[in-house]
Design a protein around this motif. Structure first.
Motif, PDB file in Angstrom:
ATOM      1  N   SER A 117       0.848  -1.176   0.000  1.00 40.34           N
ATOM      2  CA  SER A 117       0.000   0.000   0.000  1.00 40.34           C
ATOM      3  C   SER A 117       0.888   1.232   0.000  1.00 40.34           C
ATOM      4  CB  SER A 117      -0.892  -0.035   1.239  1.00 40.34           C
ATOM      5  OG  SER A 117      -1.719   1.080   1.277  1.00 40.34           O
ATOM      6  N   SER A 141       2.365   2.331  -2.729  1.00 40.65           N
ATOM      7  CA  SER A 141       3.295   2.192  -3.860  1.00 40.65           C
ATOM      8  C   SER A 141       2.725   2.841  -5.120  1.00 40.65           C
ATOM      9  CB  SER A 141       3.541   0.717  -4.183  1.00 40.65           C
ATOM     10  OG  SER A 141       4.029   0.024  -3.092  1.00 40.65           O
ATOM     11  N   ARG A 142       3.608   3.235  -6.006  1.00 41.58           N
ATOM     12  CA  ARG A 142       3.239   3.645  -7.361  1.00 41.58           C
ATOM     13  C   ARG A 142       3.925   2.664  -8.294  1.00 41.58           C
ATOM     14  NH1 ARG A 142       3.158   9.570  -8.968  1.00 41.58           N
ATOM     15  NH2 ARG A 142       0.970   9.215  -9.318  1.00 41.58           N
ATOM     16  N   LEU A 143       3.169   2.083  -9.230  1.00 43.42           N
ATOM     17  CA  LEU A 143       3.747   1.052 -10.080  1.00 43.42           C
ATOM     18  C   LEU A 143       3.038   0.968 -11.408  1.00 43.42           C
ATOM     19  CD1 LEU A 143       1.715  -1.709  -9.962  1.00 43.42           C
ATOM     20  CD2 LEU A 143       2.468  -1.535  -7.621  1.00 43.42           C
ATOM     21  N   SER A 144       3.642   0.199 -12.298  1.00 45.25           N
ATOM     22  CA  SER A 144       3.038  -0.116 -13.579  1.00 45.25           C
ATOM     23  C   SER A 144       2.488  -1.536 -13.490  1.00 45.25           C
ATOM     24  CB  SER A 144       4.080  -0.027 -14.686  1.00 45.25           C
ATOM     25  OG  SER A 144       3.499  -0.367 -15.923  1.00 45.25           O
ATOM     26  N   GLN A 177      -0.748   2.587 -15.184  1.00 36.94           N
ATOM     27  CA  GLN A 177      -0.055   3.136 -14.021  1.00 36.94           C
ATOM     28  C   GLN A 177      -1.033   3.141 -12.863  1.00 36.94           C
ATOM     29  OE1 GLN A 177       3.296   3.915 -14.117  1.00 36.94           O
ATOM     30  NE2 GLN A 177       3.033   2.945 -16.105  1.00 36.94           N
ATOM     31  N   LEU A 178      -0.513   2.873 -11.678  1.00 35.64           N
ATOM     32  CA  LEU A 178      -1.384   2.693 -10.523  1.00 35.64           C
ATOM     33  C   LEU A 178      -0.715   3.228  -9.274  1.00 35.64           C
ATOM     34  CD1 LEU A 178      -3.965   1.263  -9.473  1.00 35.64           C
ATOM     35  CD2 LEU A 178      -2.625  -0.827  -9.352  1.00 35.64           C
ATOM     36  N   GLU A 179      -1.467   3.996  -8.483  1.00 32.68           N
ATOM     37  CA  GLU A 179      -0.994   4.434  -7.178  1.00 32.68           C
ATOM     38  C   GLU A 179      -1.871   3.743  -6.146  1.00 32.68           C
ATOM     39  OE1 GLU A 179       0.034   8.422  -4.657  1.00 32.68           O
ATOM     40  OE2 GLU A 179      -0.049   8.478  -6.841  1.00 32.68           O
ATOM     41  N   LEU A 180      -1.235   2.975  -5.280  1.00 28.00           N
ATOM     42  CA  LEU A 180      -1.967   2.153  -4.325  1.00 28.00           C
ATOM     43  C   LEU A 180      -2.185   2.925  -3.030  1.00 28.00           C
ATOM     44  CD1 LEU A 180       0.000  -1.111  -5.007  1.00 28.00           C
ATOM     45  CD2 LEU A 180      -2.239  -0.465  -5.883  1.00 28.00           C
ATOM     46  N   ASP A 181      -3.387   3.441  -2.862  1.00 27.31           N
ATOM     47  CA  ASP A 181      -3.705   4.232  -1.688  1.00 27.31           C
ATOM     48  C   ASP A 181      -4.864   3.625  -0.897  1.00 27.31           C
ATOM     49  OD1 ASP A 181      -5.708   4.655  -3.481  1.00 27.31           O
ATOM     50  OD2 ASP A 181      -5.601   6.835  -3.437  1.00 27.31           O
TER      51      ASP A 181
END
Length: 86
Positions: free
Chosen positions: A12, A14-17, A51-55
């Motif tokens: 949680s 993280s920013r990822l592809s 692209q994804l930012e896990l918040d």
């Protein structure tokens, strides 16, 4: 048809592809992650990325590929694991 996700898990915050592999993808499909449509890049009939930012809190998250017209969803039978930051 989905056959895999990369990465299979992340922390949680993280920013990822996110890469989704499978077969018979068409231009215009998109990835739905935990019920949220992601801005998806069509790479080929077997690969999509977003692209994804896990918040969100930790736990399992459903991942789907949705057709361009929105009428057909192709569910991933497993869940994507989102773990707590350590």
């Amino acid at each position: 048809v989905l056959s895999g996700l990369e990465p299979a898990a992340a922390n949680s915050g993280s920013r990822l592809s996110l890469s989704v592999s499978g077969a018979n993808f068409e231009s215009g499909v998109f990835i739905r992650f935990g019920g949220v449509a992601l801005n998806t890049t069509f790479i080929s009939s077997s690969l999509l990325t977003a692209q994804l930012e896990l918040d969100r809190p930790s736990g399992n998250v459903a991942v789907q590929v949705v057709s361009a017209d929105g009428a057909v969803t192709i569910p991933w039978r497993e869940r994507w694991l989102l773990s707590e930051l350590r």
